[in-house]
Design a protein around this motif. Structure first.
Motif, PDB file in Angstrom:
ATOM      1  N   UNK A   1     -22.314 -49.360 -38.098  1.00  0.00           N
ATOM      2  CA  UNK A   1     -22.913 -48.834 -39.341  1.00  0.00           C
ATOM      3  C   UNK A   1     -24.300 -48.254 -39.064  1.00  0.00           C
ATOM      4  N   UNK A   2     -25.083 -48.994 -38.264  1.00  0.00           N
ATOM      5  CA  UNK A   2     -26.443 -48.554 -37.948  1.00  0.00           C
ATOM      6  C   UNK A   2     -26.432 -47.251 -37.170  1.00  0.00           C
ATOM      7  N   UNK A   3     -25.557 -47.186 -36.159  1.00  0.00           N
ATOM      8  CA  UNK A   3     -25.483 -45.992 -35.312  1.00  0.00           C
ATOM      9  C   UNK A   3     -25.125 -44.776 -36.169  1.00  0.00           C
ATOM     10  N   UNK A   4     -24.215 -44.981 -37.109  1.00  0.00           N
ATOM     11  CA  UNK A   4     -23.788 -43.875 -37.967  1.00  0.00           C
ATOM     12  C   UNK A   4     -24.956 -43.415 -38.847  1.00  0.00           C
ATOM     13  N   UNK A   5     -25.640 -44.385 -39.459  1.00  0.00           N
ATOM     14  CA  UNK A   5     -26.732 -44.040 -40.384  1.00  0.00           C
ATOM     15  C   UNK A   5     -27.893 -43.367 -39.658  1.00  0.00           C
ATOM     16  N   UNK A   6     -28.162 -43.789 -38.437  1.00  0.00           N
ATOM     17  CA  UNK A   6     -29.326 -43.263 -37.708  1.00  0.00           C
ATOM     18  C   UNK A   6     -28.958 -42.097 -36.780  1.00  0.00           C
ATOM     19  N   UNK A   7     -27.648 -41.797 -36.711  1.00  0.00           N
ATOM     20  CA  UNK A   7     -27.117 -40.793 -35.757  1.00  0.00           C
ATOM     21  C   UNK A   7     -27.458 -41.191 -34.314  1.00  0.00           C
ATOM     22  N   UNK A   8     -27.265 -42.460 -34.029  1.00  0.00           N
ATOM     23  CA  UNK A   8     -27.481 -43.004 -32.692  1.00  0.00           C
ATOM     24  C   UNK A   8     -26.126 -43.206 -32.008  1.00  0.00           C
ATOM     25  N   UNK A   9     -26.185 -43.444 -30.690  1.00  0.00           N
ATOM     26  CA  UNK A   9     -24.973 -43.767 -29.948  1.00  0.00           C
ATOM     27  C   UNK A   9     -24.731 -45.277 -30.063  1.00  0.00           C
ATOM     28  N   UNK A  10     -23.479 -45.681 -30.193  1.00  0.00           N
ATOM     29  CA  UNK A  10     -23.150 -47.111 -30.239  1.00  0.00           C
ATOM     30  C   UNK A  10     -22.422 -47.506 -28.952  1.00  0.00           C
ATOM     31  N   UNK A  11     -22.883 -48.550 -28.315  1.00  0.00           N
ATOM     32  CA  UNK A  11     -22.195 -49.047 -27.115  1.00  0.00           C
ATOM     33  C   UNK A  11     -21.831 -50.523 -27.284  1.00  0.00           C
ATOM     34  N   UNK A  12     -20.532 -50.785 -27.191  1.00  0.00           N
ATOM     35  CA  UNK A  12     -19.983 -52.133 -27.327  1.00  0.00           C
ATOM     36  C   UNK A  12     -19.832 -52.699 -25.905  1.00  0.00           C
TER      37      UNK A  12
END
Ligand code: DC
Length: 233
Positions: free
Chosen positions: A24-35
């Protein structure tokens, strides 16, 4: 003025909803998400397929020798927009989420050579900042200087219920008791291993989401992130 990008490190026990918040955070901030859990799971799947780990044991030396052959990548699924994990050119996003993989992943993640390989790759992924990474050692080892660190907790019962529903929805034939056992067992191995045990970084903000709704939790965390980003010079 364009805001500077930061690194957001999210750690915590299994099934505390780290990945939901991180996405959710990555989407809102337009950041990359790494699991990063997906990376440990992909190595576990490799080891299971090669019979390096099975019911009768774990051949750690064989895994260490095979590590150079293991290539892990994230590729964006163009339909969902979310990054999926690939193991040696094969999309393994679904297969790594089974309870069988969850049952073997903690001993694999306790191997220092495995951690070294994956941490190096994770540090590279964060070079340009603008990243949300979740795992167990992100705020302590991978990005000790991350601008925002979160540590997620919830009761084992809440977490097992959540994971059980997820697995059931995916059609896995599991019992709640098996899932609870896996959650408790993994917490124990992950927080007592020698190399990079799960612990809260001293400067991490603890979020207990047993009592928070997903929306309240997200609103709270997004505000925290925006404050840090706005105050960065
Ligand atoms: O987040 P997850 O449940 O998908 O992670 C799977 C396992 O991988 C977890 O039990 C411990 C390990 N792990 C780790 O040791 N370090 C990380 N940064 C992420 C996961």
């Amino acid at each position: 003025m364009e805001h500077k990008k930061i690194i957001i490190a999210i750690d915590g026990y299994s099934s505390t909803g780290k990945s939901t918040v991180a996405k959710q955070l990555a989407k809102a901030l337009k950041y990359i998400y790494v699991d990063t859990g997906a990376m440990y799971r992909a190595i576990t799947l490799f080891a299971m397929r090669k019979d390096i780990i099975n019911e009768s044991g774990f051949d750690q030396e064989k895994l260490e020798k095979a590590l150079p052959e293991i290539r892990i990548e994230f590729k964006i699924n163009t339909t969902t927009g979310i990054a999926e994990v690939w193991l040696n050119g094969e999309n393994v996003e679904q297969e790594i989420r089974t309870l069988a993989v969850s049952n073997y992943v903690s001993p694999i993640a306790a191997v220092s050579a495995v951690r070294k390989k994956l941490v190096e790759q994770q540090v590279q992924l964060g070079k340009e900042k603008g990243i949300v990474m979740d795992g167990r050692d992100i705020g302590t080892v991978v990005f000790p200087d991350a601008e925002l660190k979160l540590f997620m907790t919830a009761t084992a019962k809440d977490r097992a219920e959540r994971r059980f529903l997820e697995l059931q929805e995916r059609g896995e034939d599991v019992t709640y008791e098996d899932v609870l056992k896996n959650v408790v067992n993994r917490d124990h191995i992950d927080s007592t291993r020698k190399d990079s045990p799960l612990r809260k970084a001293s400067d991490a903000i603890q979020i207990d989401n047993s009592t928070l709704t997903l929306k309240d939790q997200f609103d709270h965390i997004l505000k925290l992130a925006q404050t840090v980003i706005n105050n960065k010079d």
